[in-house]
Scaffold this motif. Structure first.
Motif, short mmCIF file in Angstrom:
data_model
loop_
_atom_site.label_atom_id
_atom_site.label_comp_id
_atom_site.label_asym_id
_atom_site.label_seq_id
_atom_site.Cartn_x
_atom_site.Cartn_y
_atom_site.Cartn_z
N THR A 91 15.31 -72.93 -8.98
CA THR A 91 14.42 -72.00 -9.68
C THR A 91 13.01 -72.37 -9.26
OG1 THR A 91 14.75 -72.61 -11.81
CG2 THR A 91 16.02 -70.77 -11.20
N HIS A 92 12.83 -73.80 -9.50
CA HIS A 92 11.58 -74.41 -9.51
C HIS A 92 11.69 -76.07 -9.53
CE1 HIS A 92 12.59 -74.68 -13.79
NE2 HIS A 92 11.36 -75.26 -14.09
N HIS A 93 10.53 -76.49 -9.23
CA HIS A 93 10.55 -77.95 -8.72
C HIS A 93 10.92 -79.06 -9.91
CE1 HIS A 93 6.56 -79.07 -10.46
NE2 HIS A 93 6.10 -77.93 -10.31
N HIS A 94 10.87 -78.74 -11.11
CA HIS A 94 11.04 -79.55 -12.28
C HIS A 94 12.34 -80.30 -12.05
CE1 HIS A 94 7.96 -77.51 -15.13
NE2 HIS A 94 7.29 -78.44 -14.15
N GLY A 95 12.18 -81.68 -12.34
CA GLY A 95 13.52 -82.69 -11.96
C GLY A 95 14.83 -82.25 -12.76
N ASP A 96 14.69 -81.81 -14.02
CA ASP A 96 15.80 -81.28 -14.67
C ASP A 96 16.66 -80.14 -13.84
OD1 ASP A 96 13.61 -79.74 -15.71
OD2 ASP A 96 14.68 -79.13 -17.50
N HIS A 97 15.91 -79.55 -13.11
CA HIS A 97 16.37 -78.34 -12.38
C HIS A 97 16.93 -78.75 -10.76
CE1 HIS A 97 15.67 -75.14 -15.34
NE2 HIS A 97 14.88 -75.89 -15.64
N ALA A 98 15.78 -79.59 -10.31
CA ALA A 98 16.06 -79.76 -8.74
C ALA A 98 16.45 -81.20 -8.39
CB ALA A 98 14.65 -79.48 -8.38
N GLY A 147 4.47 -68.84 -13.31
CA GLY A 147 3.88 -68.93 -14.86
C GLY A 147 4.22 -70.15 -15.56
N HIS A 148 5.71 -70.26 -15.55
CA HIS A 148 5.91 -71.65 -16.02
C HIS A 148 5.59 -72.72 -15.19
CE1 HIS A 148 8.75 -74.77 -17.65
NE2 HIS A 148 9.57 -74.91 -16.49
N THR A 149 6.00 -72.21 -13.75
CA THR A 149 5.23 -73.23 -12.78
C THR A 149 4.70 -72.08 -11.74
OG1 THR A 149 7.46 -73.53 -11.73
CG2 THR A 149 6.72 -75.16 -12.90
N GLY A 165 16.25 -69.37 -14.88
CA GLY A 165 15.63 -70.76 -14.75
C GLY A 165 14.74 -70.85 -16.32
N ASP A 166 13.66 -71.34 -16.09
CA ASP A 166 12.68 -71.80 -17.18
C ASP A 166 11.89 -70.50 -17.50
OD1 ASP A 166 14.06 -74.26 -17.56
OD2 ASP A 166 12.45 -75.42 -17.24
N HIS A 167 11.89 -69.46 -16.74
CA HIS A 167 11.14 -68.37 -17.24
C HIS A 167 11.33 -67.74 -18.69
CE1 HIS A 167 8.53 -64.88 -16.52
NE2 HIS A 167 9.48 -64.07 -16.29
#
Ligand SMILES: [Zn+2]
Length: 288
Positions: A91-98, A147-149, A165-167
Motif C-alpha cells: 500500500t505504501h513505502h513505510h517499513g512496517d508494511h513494505a 495523504g498518509h503518504t 493500508g494506513d489510510h
C-alpha cells in the motif's frame, strides 16, 4: 464544534491485543497479524492473503516486517489455503508494511507491485491509479489514496471490501505525515473510498471494519475538520509554536504519539496556511 463521535465505540471489536494471529475474513481473504505491536502500529501490521477460493494462488498485500515468525505464520496461512504466493502488493513505502516485500517476493518468486519504484524494486511493477489487476483468480482495483503518504494505494476487492493500508486504521485515526503527506489529498482520498461504498475496510493496523464502513469514513472527515478548529482555537488562546499546539490539542493523547501528532499538526497547518487561515514561519505560527 463538538468532538465528533466515533461510531466504532458501540461496535463489538476485539480489545487491543486480542486479535487472533490468523483469521479468515471472507472466502477471498485471510489476515495474518505481524508480531510488531506498538503505539503507532496498534496490534501490529496486518498482512492480507487474497485469492479465489480453490485457485491454489494468493496475492500477499503488505507483507510487513521481515520477521521470521511472521514469515512462518504467512507460509502456514498459504498452506492452509493450499495456495502459493503469485504477487506481493504494497500500500505504501513505510517499513512496517513494505520491509519484507523484496525479500519475500524473491523467496516466493513473485513480482512486487507498488506505486513507488523503490518499493517495487528493479524487477517490480509500478502501479498506476485506476488499474485493475487480474491475479490469483480474482480482480483487485488499484485505488489512489494519497495523504498518509504520497504513494499510498488502496485495493478494492471483487467482494466490495477495500484493503486500506494506513489510510484508515481499525482503531483511532490515522496520521498525515509531514512533509510527505498532504491533508487536502487525504480528505479527497477519504471521499474517494467513501464513494466506493465499501462492504468492509481491511486496515493496515487494528481490526477489520465491517459494520458500517461509511460511518467510519464520515467520522474521519469530521475528525479532520475538528482538529482544524481545535488548532485555530488553541492559537486564539495564545499557542504560538507547533509544540505549544500539540501540547494543547493532544493533551489527552499518550506522549509517545506526540511526534506523530506534531507531524499531523504541521500537515494541517500547511493546509490552513494555503487557505490563508494561518501564517507558518518555521516552528512559529500566528493568525493572519
Ligand atoms: Zn504508514
Amino acid at each position: 464544534m463538538s468532538t465528533p463521535a466515533d461510531p466504532r465505540t458501540t461496535w463489538d471489536l476485539p480489545a487491543p491485543g486480542a486479535m487472533p494471529r490468523t483469521a479468515d475474513l471472507e472466502p477471498l481473504v485471510t489476515r495474518v497479524l505481524a508480531p510488531n505491536p506498538s503505539p503507532m502500529t496498534l496490534d501490529g501490521t496486518n498482512t492480507y492473503l487474497v485469492g479465489g477460493p480453490g485457485s491454489g494462488q494468493a496475492v500477499l498485500v503488505d507483507p510487513g516486517p521481515d520477521d521470521p515468525a511472521h514469515l512462518a505464520a504467512v507460509e502456514a496461512a498459504l498452506a492452509a489455503r493450499d495456495a502459493r504466493c503469485v504477487a506481493v502488493l504494497v500500500t505504501h513505502h513505510h517499513g512496517d508494511h513494505a520491509e519484507a516485500a523484496l525479500p519475500w517476493g524473491a523467496r516466493f518468486g513473485a513480482q512486487v507491485a507498488a506505486a513507488d519504484v523503490r518499493v517495487a524494486g528493479p524487477d517490480g511493477r509500478v502501479l498506476e491509479p485506476g488499474v485493475r489487476l487480474a491475479l490469483a483468480a480474482t480482480m483487485l482495483d488499484v485505488v489512489p489514496t494519497p495523504g498518509h503518504t504520497a504513494d499510498h494505494l488502496a485495493f478494492r476487492l471483487e467482494s466490495g471490501a477495500v484493503l486500506v493500508g494506513d489510510h484508515v486504521l481499525g482503531r483511532g485515526t490515522s496520521v498525515v505525515t509531514h512533509p510527505e503527506g498532504d491533508v487536502l489529498a487525504y480528505l479527497d482520498s477519504l471521499r474517494r473510498v467513501h464513494d466506493l461504498g465499501p462492504s468492509a475496510l481491511y486496515c493496515g493496523h487494528g481490526p477489520e471494519l465491517t459494520e458500517d464502513p461509511g460511518a467510519v469514513l464520515d467520522f474521519y472527515l469530521a475528525h479532520r475538520a475538528f482538529r482544524e478548529s481545535q488548532l485555530l482555537a488553541a492559537m486564539v488562546r495564545g499557542a504560538r509554536t507547533v509544540d505549544e499546539l500539540v501540547a494543547d490539542v493532544y493533551a489527552e493523547v499518550p506522549r509517545e504519539v506526540w511526534p506523530a501528532a506534531a507531524q499531523s499538526t504541521r500537515a494541517t497547518l500547511a493546509k490552513l496556511a494555503a487557505e490563508g487561515h494561518v501564517v507558518v514561519e518555521g516552528d512559529r505560527v500566528r493568525l493572519p
